[in-house]
Design an enzyme around this catalytic site. Sequence first.
Site, PDB file in Angstrom:
ATOM      1  N   HIS A 108       0.819  -1.220   0.000  1.00 56.59           N
ATOM      2  CA  HIS A 108       0.000   0.000   0.000  1.00 56.59           C
ATOM      3  C   HIS A 108       0.848   1.262   0.000  1.00 56.59           C
ATOM      4  O   HIS A 108       0.365   2.304  -0.429  1.00 56.59           O
ATOM      5  CB  HIS A 108      -0.846   0.042   1.277  1.00 56.59           C
ATOM      6  CG  HIS A 108      -2.220  -0.475   1.085  1.00 56.59           C
ATOM      7  ND1 HIS A 108      -3.164  -0.384   2.079  1.00 56.59           N
ATOM      8  CD2 HIS A 108      -2.827  -1.099   0.062  1.00 56.59           C
ATOM      9  CE1 HIS A 108      -4.298  -0.901   1.668  1.00 56.59           C
ATOM     10  NE2 HIS A 108      -4.116  -1.335   0.443  1.00 56.59           N
ATOM     11  N   LYS A 129       2.877   4.558  -0.394  1.00 59.04           N
ATOM     12  CA  LYS A 129       2.933   5.502  -1.514  1.00 59.04           C
ATOM     13  C   LYS A 129       3.990   6.548  -1.180  1.00 59.04           C
ATOM     14  O   LYS A 129       3.812   7.357  -0.267  1.00 59.04           O
ATOM     15  CB  LYS A 129       1.575   6.110  -1.751  1.00 59.04           C
ATOM     16  CG  LYS A 129       0.575   5.022  -2.180  1.00 59.04           C
ATOM     17  CD  LYS A 129      -0.849   5.472  -2.173  1.00 59.04           C
ATOM     18  CE  LYS A 129      -1.720   4.402  -2.799  1.00 59.04           C
ATOM     19  NZ  LYS A 129      -1.845   3.173  -1.946  1.00 59.04           N
ATOM     20  N   HIS A 148      -9.645   9.625  -0.556  1.00 57.99           N
ATOM     21  CA  HIS A 148      -8.764   8.459  -0.642  1.00 57.99           C
ATOM     22  C   HIS A 148      -7.598   8.656   0.326  1.00 57.99           C
ATOM     23  O   HIS A 148      -6.797   7.776   0.551  1.00 57.99           O
ATOM     24  CB  HIS A 148      -8.255   8.259  -2.080  1.00 57.99           C
ATOM     25  CG  HIS A 148      -7.549   6.954  -2.264  1.00 57.99           C
ATOM     26  ND1 HIS A 148      -6.177   6.841  -2.294  1.00 57.99           N
ATOM     27  CD2 HIS A 148      -8.030   5.695  -2.406  1.00 57.99           C
ATOM     28  CE1 HIS A 148      -5.834   5.580  -2.460  1.00 57.99           C
ATOM     29  NE2 HIS A 148      -6.927   4.857  -2.527  1.00 57.99           N
ATOM     30  N   LYS A 180      -5.905   9.114   4.054  1.00 56.76           N
ATOM     31  CA  LYS A 180      -6.154   8.485   5.357  1.00 56.76           C
ATOM     32  C   LYS A 180      -5.460   9.340   6.399  1.00 56.76           C
ATOM     33  O   LYS A 180      -4.246   9.571   6.293  1.00 56.76           O
ATOM     34  CB  LYS A 180      -5.569   7.072   5.412  1.00 56.76           C
ATOM     35  CG  LYS A 180      -6.220   6.089   4.460  1.00 56.76           C
ATOM     36  CD  LYS A 180      -5.527   6.030   3.105  1.00 56.76           C
ATOM     37  CE  LYS A 180      -6.147   4.938   2.276  1.00 56.76           C
ATOM     38  NZ  LYS A 180      -6.271   5.299   0.856  1.00 56.76           N
TER      39      LYS A 180
HETATM   40  O1  LIG Z   1      -4.742   2.825  -2.812  1.00 60.32           O
HETATM   41  C1  LIG Z   1      -4.684   1.647  -2.414  1.00 60.32           C
HETATM   42  O2  LIG Z   1      -3.725   1.203  -1.782  1.00 60.32           O
HETATM   43  C2  LIG Z   1      -5.802   0.715  -2.749  1.00 60.32           C
HETATM   44  C3  LIG Z   1      -5.764  -0.597  -2.321  1.00 60.32           C
HETATM   45  N1  LIG Z   1      -6.719  -1.487  -2.617  1.00 60.32           N
HETATM   46  C4  LIG Z   1      -7.779  -1.090  -3.367  1.00 60.32           C
HETATM   47  C5  LIG Z   1      -8.796  -2.002  -3.700  1.00 60.32           C
HETATM   48  S1  LIG Z   1      -8.674  -3.645  -3.144  1.00 60.32           S
HETATM   49  O3  LIG Z   1      -7.347  -4.133  -3.482  1.00 60.32           O
HETATM   50  O4  LIG Z   1      -8.818  -3.608  -1.686  1.00 60.32           O
HETATM   51  O5  LIG Z   1      -9.733  -4.417  -3.792  1.00 60.32           O
HETATM   52  C6  LIG Z   1      -9.880  -1.640  -4.433  1.00 60.32           C
HETATM   53  C7  LIG Z   1      -9.996  -0.330  -4.873  1.00 60.32           C
HETATM   54  C8  LIG Z   1      -9.017   0.612  -4.577  1.00 60.32           C
HETATM   55  C9  LIG Z   1      -7.909   0.230  -3.821  1.00 60.32           C
HETATM   56  C10 LIG Z   1      -6.876   1.158  -3.491  1.00 60.32           C
HETATM   57  O6  LIG Z   1      -6.964   2.440  -3.883  1.00 60.32           O
END
Ligand SMILES: O=C(O)c1cnc2c(S(=O)(=O)O)cccc2c1O
Length: 460
Positions: free
Chosen positions: A117, A119, A347, A349
């Site tokens: 995750h 970034k 988006h 956190k």
């Molecule tokens: O930014 C992130 O790290 C991240 C991680 N996962 C995501 C998932 S999913 O992998 O949880 O299905 C689904 C839609 C957006 C996601 C996302 O933006």
Amino acid sequence: ASKKKNCLELLREASPLCFLLTKVTGIPDKYNNSLAVHISEILSPCMGDLIASAQFNYMFDIPWLVQQYPGQFRTKPLLIVHGEQRQSKVALHEAAHPYPNIKLCQAKLDIMYGTHHSKMMLLLYTNGMRVVIHTANMIDRDWYQKTQGVWISPLFPKAGPGTVTDSPTSFQRDLVEYLTAYRSPSLQEWIGHVRTHDMSQAKVHIVGSVPGRHIGGAINKWGHLKLRKVLKERGPSEANVKGWPVIGQFSSVGSLGPDKDKWLCGEWLQSLSQCEGSGRKMQGESGHKTLKLIFPSKDNVRTSLEGYPAGGSIPYSIKTAKKQVYFHSFLHQWIANTRGRSRASPHIKTYCRMSPDNEHIAWFLVTSANMSKAAWGALEKNGQQLMIRSYEIGVLFLPADFVSESTRFAVSSAVDEDELHFPLPWDSQLVPYSKDDRPWLWDIPYTDLPDSHGNCWVPP
Ligand SMILES: O=C(O)c1cnc2c(S(=O)(=O)O)cccc2c1O
């Protein structure tokens, strides 16, 4: 502040916190011309004369990413650090193939359901380097109409021989430790760059997560126990934050357990309500009063600039929600009128400790970590080990690291001079869900009311 700024004006206005939001298409200019930045501005020559960069992220659109660099930097060495495996790893390699300057580094994900995750951008210039820690994927949609957070480091000059190169917040040590945890040869070069630059001016703490079952001396290096450790060493005094709720704001929710007291209001809240030195958990009534959570309601998503498709990046599943109905009683709507971003779906956190009168915060964390055990860690073996599934990274702002002796940041407009103002992304006056509000769930249809584009939502 309605005229477009160059990056030096932008950095000057953002200093010393350097916590910005991403620019949003479709909102009044004034909300994009103050404490807001686009990826192409972060990568511009104005920030530094780029030699090489590393991009840590979850999702990559490689052609789009290359286009975000100014032309003269598009052939510089670029290391992409990802967590793809099997077929999706092949697809990423194929996408990178046309670019001889791009190398890929696959982060090890040895624990089930873990994801990469984190970034982060490492930007090496002819005259130093910068670190950028943020919340947006390397895809166009994440930089278009969402609320995303970005911390931009000062320019760290090349270190002279034998000079002190770390900061009072141990930023350099923690960044080296985080990068070392990947155990990847291609990151060795970047660890070398981090070590040889003077990061003594970094004023934030790093709060990272790496997958593993962390024990002994390593148990407090990652996840919520790292945050607990920093707050115990340099957090607010208990007296100063008595009755101040912990605020959590996130864009995804994991399975948190059958009742609130095990993890959410147990080990997790204990860490986030840690105070300096003394005891740990909040006194007074049950945890309930001391925790407030911000998560988009179905209507926040429906009325957003993107409409229901914003919910494609808010992966809260009904299967998980059904197991934790208690969670929904903590929820507050996503409202960000102060920053012109109530319709820019979150988006970002963020986590903080805020005064009951919504005027001050004792600390602030912006991170990739959502509200999940996978991200923050869960204690196992009778508290002897912290099990973390994913890579995460964030930065923690403590008042005393910016203004010595200060114990809080002001967050409302009515600020008195000697306290530093912290630009919150969301409105400090939280609004609980109404009785008809439901948390956004991404895997059920919404055909009752059309979204801002007149469409319904039938999960893909
Ligand atoms: O930014 C992130 O790290 C991240 C991680 N996962 C995501 C998932 S999913 O992998 O949880 O299905 C689904 C839609 C957006 C996601 C996302 O933006």
